[in-house]
Design a protein around this motif. Sequence first.
Motif, PDB file in Angstrom:
ATOM      1  N   LEU A   1       7.481   1.943   8.260  1.00  0.00           N
ATOM      2  CA  LEU A   1       7.943   1.885   6.897  1.00  0.00           C
ATOM      3  C   LEU A   1       8.520   3.383   6.291  1.00  0.00           C
ATOM      4  O   LEU A   1       9.672   3.329   5.839  1.00  0.00           O
ATOM      5  CB  LEU A   1       6.885   1.363   5.809  1.00  0.00           C
ATOM      6  N   THR A   2       7.814   4.380   6.768  1.00  0.00           N
ATOM      7  CA  THR A   2       8.364   5.769   6.350  1.00  0.00           C
ATOM      8  C   THR A   2       9.449   5.950   7.072  1.00  0.00           C
ATOM      9  O   THR A   2      10.555   6.381   6.508  1.00  0.00           O
ATOM     10  CB  THR A   2       7.491   6.857   6.874  1.00  0.00           C
TER      11      THR A   2
ATOM     12  N   ALA B   1       0.899  -1.213  -0.164  1.00  0.00           N
ATOM     13  CA  ALA B   1       0.042  -0.056  -0.052  1.00  0.00           C
ATOM     14  C   ALA B   1       0.868   1.364   0.004  1.00  0.00           C
ATOM     15  O   ALA B   1       0.530   2.112  -0.642  1.00  0.00           O
ATOM     16  CB  ALA B   1      -0.831   0.057   1.001  1.00  0.00           C
ATOM     17  N   GLU B   2       1.890   1.147   0.671  1.00  0.00           N
ATOM     18  CA  GLU B   2       2.929   2.488   0.722  1.00  0.00           C
ATOM     19  C   GLU B   2       3.887   2.440  -0.300  1.00  0.00           C
ATOM     20  O   GLU B   2       4.787   3.643  -0.444  1.00  0.00           O
ATOM     21  CB  GLU B   2       3.451   2.422   2.209  1.00  0.00           C
ATOM     22  N   ARG B   3       4.155   1.607  -0.939  1.00  0.00           N
ATOM     23  CA  ARG B   3       5.454   1.683  -1.854  1.00  0.00           C
ATOM     24  C   ARG B   3       5.663   2.715  -2.497  1.00  0.00           C
ATOM     25  O   ARG B   3       6.673   3.128  -2.665  1.00  0.00           O
ATOM     26  CB  ARG B   3       5.312   0.125  -2.676  1.00  0.00           C
ATOM     27  N   ASP B   4       4.483   2.953  -3.253  1.00  0.00           N
ATOM     28  CA  ASP B   4       4.710   4.291  -4.112  1.00  0.00           C
ATOM     29  C   ASP B   4       4.925   5.542  -3.575  1.00  0.00           C
ATOM     30  O   ASP B   4       5.919   6.299  -3.781  1.00  0.00           O
ATOM     31  CB  ASP B   4       3.336   4.501  -5.059  1.00  0.00           C
ATOM     32  N   ARG B   5       4.244   5.486  -2.459  1.00  0.00           N
ATOM     33  CA  ARG B   5       4.819   6.827  -1.495  1.00  0.00           C
ATOM     34  C   ARG B   5       6.235   6.678  -1.055  1.00  0.00           C
ATOM     35  O   ARG B   5       6.803   7.746  -1.023  1.00  0.00           O
ATOM     36  CB  ARG B   5       3.761   6.980  -0.382  1.00  0.00           C
ATOM     37  N   LEU B   6       7.036   5.393  -0.611  1.00  0.00           N
ATOM     38  CA  LEU B   6       7.989   5.388  -0.336  1.00  0.00           C
ATOM     39  C   LEU B   6       9.081   5.699  -1.569  1.00  0.00           C
ATOM     40  O   LEU B   6      10.183   6.323  -1.109  1.00  0.00           O
ATOM     41  CB  LEU B   6       8.435   4.096   0.267  1.00  0.00           C
TER      42      LEU B   6
ATOM     43  N   VAL C   1      16.381   1.371  -2.504  1.00  0.00           N
ATOM     44  CA  VAL C   1      15.898   1.669  -1.105  1.00  0.00           C
ATOM     45  C   VAL C   1      14.551   0.950  -0.591  1.00  0.00           C
ATOM     46  O   VAL C   1      14.288   0.513   0.590  1.00  0.00           O
ATOM     47  CB  VAL C   1      16.084   3.173  -0.766  1.00  0.00           C
ATOM     48  N   VAL C   2      13.744   1.063  -1.538  1.00  0.00           N
ATOM     49  CA  VAL C   2      12.086   0.577  -1.267  1.00  0.00           C
ATOM     50  C   VAL C   2      12.207  -0.882  -1.150  1.00  0.00           C
ATOM     51  O   VAL C   2      11.632  -1.601  -0.154  1.00  0.00           O
ATOM     52  CB  VAL C   2      11.246   1.145  -2.034  1.00  0.00           C
ATOM     53  N   SER C   3      13.115  -1.605  -1.703  1.00  0.00           N
ATOM     54  CA  SER C   3      13.041  -2.837  -1.588  1.00  0.00           C
ATOM     55  C   SER C   3      13.874  -3.538  -0.501  1.00  0.00           C
ATOM     56  O   SER C   3      13.558  -4.503   0.129  1.00  0.00           O
ATOM     57  CB  SER C   3      14.217  -3.744  -2.762  1.00  0.00           C
TER      58      SER C   3
ATOM     59  N   THR D   1       6.920  11.554 -17.129  1.00  0.00           N
ATOM     60  CA  THR D   1       5.775  11.575 -15.872  1.00  0.00           C
ATOM     61  C   THR D   1       5.028  10.343 -15.972  1.00  0.00           C
ATOM     62  O   THR D   1       4.494   9.833 -14.865  1.00  0.00           O
ATOM     63  CB  THR D   1       5.157  12.868 -16.155  1.00  0.00           C
ATOM     64  N   GLU D   2       4.450   9.907 -16.983  1.00  0.00           N
ATOM     65  CA  GLU D   2       3.513   8.857 -17.021  1.00  0.00           C
ATOM     66  C   GLU D   2       4.010   7.577 -16.390  1.00  0.00           C
ATOM     67  O   GLU D   2       3.465   6.492 -16.406  1.00  0.00           O
ATOM     68  CB  GLU D   2       3.060   8.618 -18.494  1.00  0.00           C
ATOM     69  N   GLN D   3       5.590   7.437 -16.295  1.00  0.00           N
ATOM     70  CA  GLN D   3       6.032   6.260 -15.792  1.00  0.00           C
ATOM     71  C   GLN D   3       6.017   6.372 -14.243  1.00  0.00           C
ATOM     72  O   GLN D   3       6.392   5.374 -13.596  1.00  0.00           O
ATOM     73  CB  GLN D   3       7.277   6.352 -16.237  1.00  0.00           C
ATOM     74  N   LEU D   4       5.559   7.512 -13.627  1.00  0.00           N
ATOM     75  CA  LEU D   4       5.824   7.731 -12.027  1.00  0.00           C
ATOM     76  C   LEU D   4       4.158   7.106 -11.620  1.00  0.00           C
ATOM     77  O   LEU D   4       3.238   7.846 -12.126  1.00  0.00           O
ATOM     78  CB  LEU D   4       6.024   9.064 -11.802  1.00  0.00           C
ATOM     79  N   PRO D   5       4.208   6.490 -10.886  1.00  0.00           N
ATOM     80  CA  PRO D   5       2.816   6.129 -10.022  1.00  0.00           C
ATOM     81  C   PRO D   5       2.299   7.507  -9.379  1.00  0.00           C
ATOM     82  O   PRO D   5       2.818   8.225  -9.020  1.00  0.00           O
ATOM     83  CB  PRO D   5       3.147   5.015  -9.123  1.00  0.00           C
TER      84      PRO D   5
END
Length: 299
Positions: A64-65, A16-21, A38-40, A97-101
């Motif tokens: 997580l943050t 749920a938080e992956r894109d924000r991270l 880093v997120v991995s 930009t379109e590649q960014l969630p």
Amino acid sequence: MGKVTGSTPATSAWRAERDRLLGIAYRMLGDFGHAEDVVSEVAIEALRTERDATTDVRSWPAWLTTVCVRRSIDSVRQQAAIREEYPGPWLPEPIATEQLPEDTIANRELLSLAFLHMAEQLAPEARAALVLYRAFGMSSVEIGEVLDKSPAAVRQMISRARRRLRLAPDTMAAPRTDRGALEKLVAAIESGDIDAVVAMLHPDAILWSDGGGKMRSARNPLFGADTIVRFLVGILSGAARNFPDLPPRLEIININGGSAVAFHLPGRLDVVSLELDSQGLVCGIRQVANPDKITRVDR
């Protein structure tokens, strides 16, 4: 990036938080590949923490943050030594930009190449505080818990960082860009109207050129409108002279939530981002030509 399988409180929260991270880590590092790493690493640490049950995690999103920010700070420090040896100016990696969630984009202004580049001036913790506050709306109390600082110390870091980067205090304003200015610049270059190009530049404009030692670029920042124009004309003239049947092609593209110019030249693609002052003059130009850094730009 490896996949997280199964469903536990930790893995569900990470998904749920992956894109924000990713948004936090990319703003910290200016390199999307390193941000994904880093997120991995955060996912692996979350699984280990949950399995070992050595820590009482009351809020997985907050945990997580915190881990993401602290690992990003460590990575910033590691990358600083590497970037000291980088051939010429180091510029952030542009992303289509379109590649960014959407959760990664959040506040688009703080994704600009200008902001990511200028943020290199800040100490890692100050950069983290500014990103969390301005891009993700976290309070000084929440940021203090992440950085193990008092709210007063966090507010002071944010204030100093804002002044250093010339950010407005009560808005999300960042270095300005403008699609209309880009269209005007493209038209002037395509028509060969050098005077019009010079007129668009602030007399004290600065150009940073990142070729990564793989493409022709300026090894040091270039200062002044006349110097910048001579450099750009030299690149275009060289391409026209060496490849007369392959004229340069310019187009406006969307990167990092804003607009930039793609210079399609024989054997190379340059992504050029403009920064405008309050009068609408171009005061900063960032030219990314390193082929390793433009793999995430639509061609």
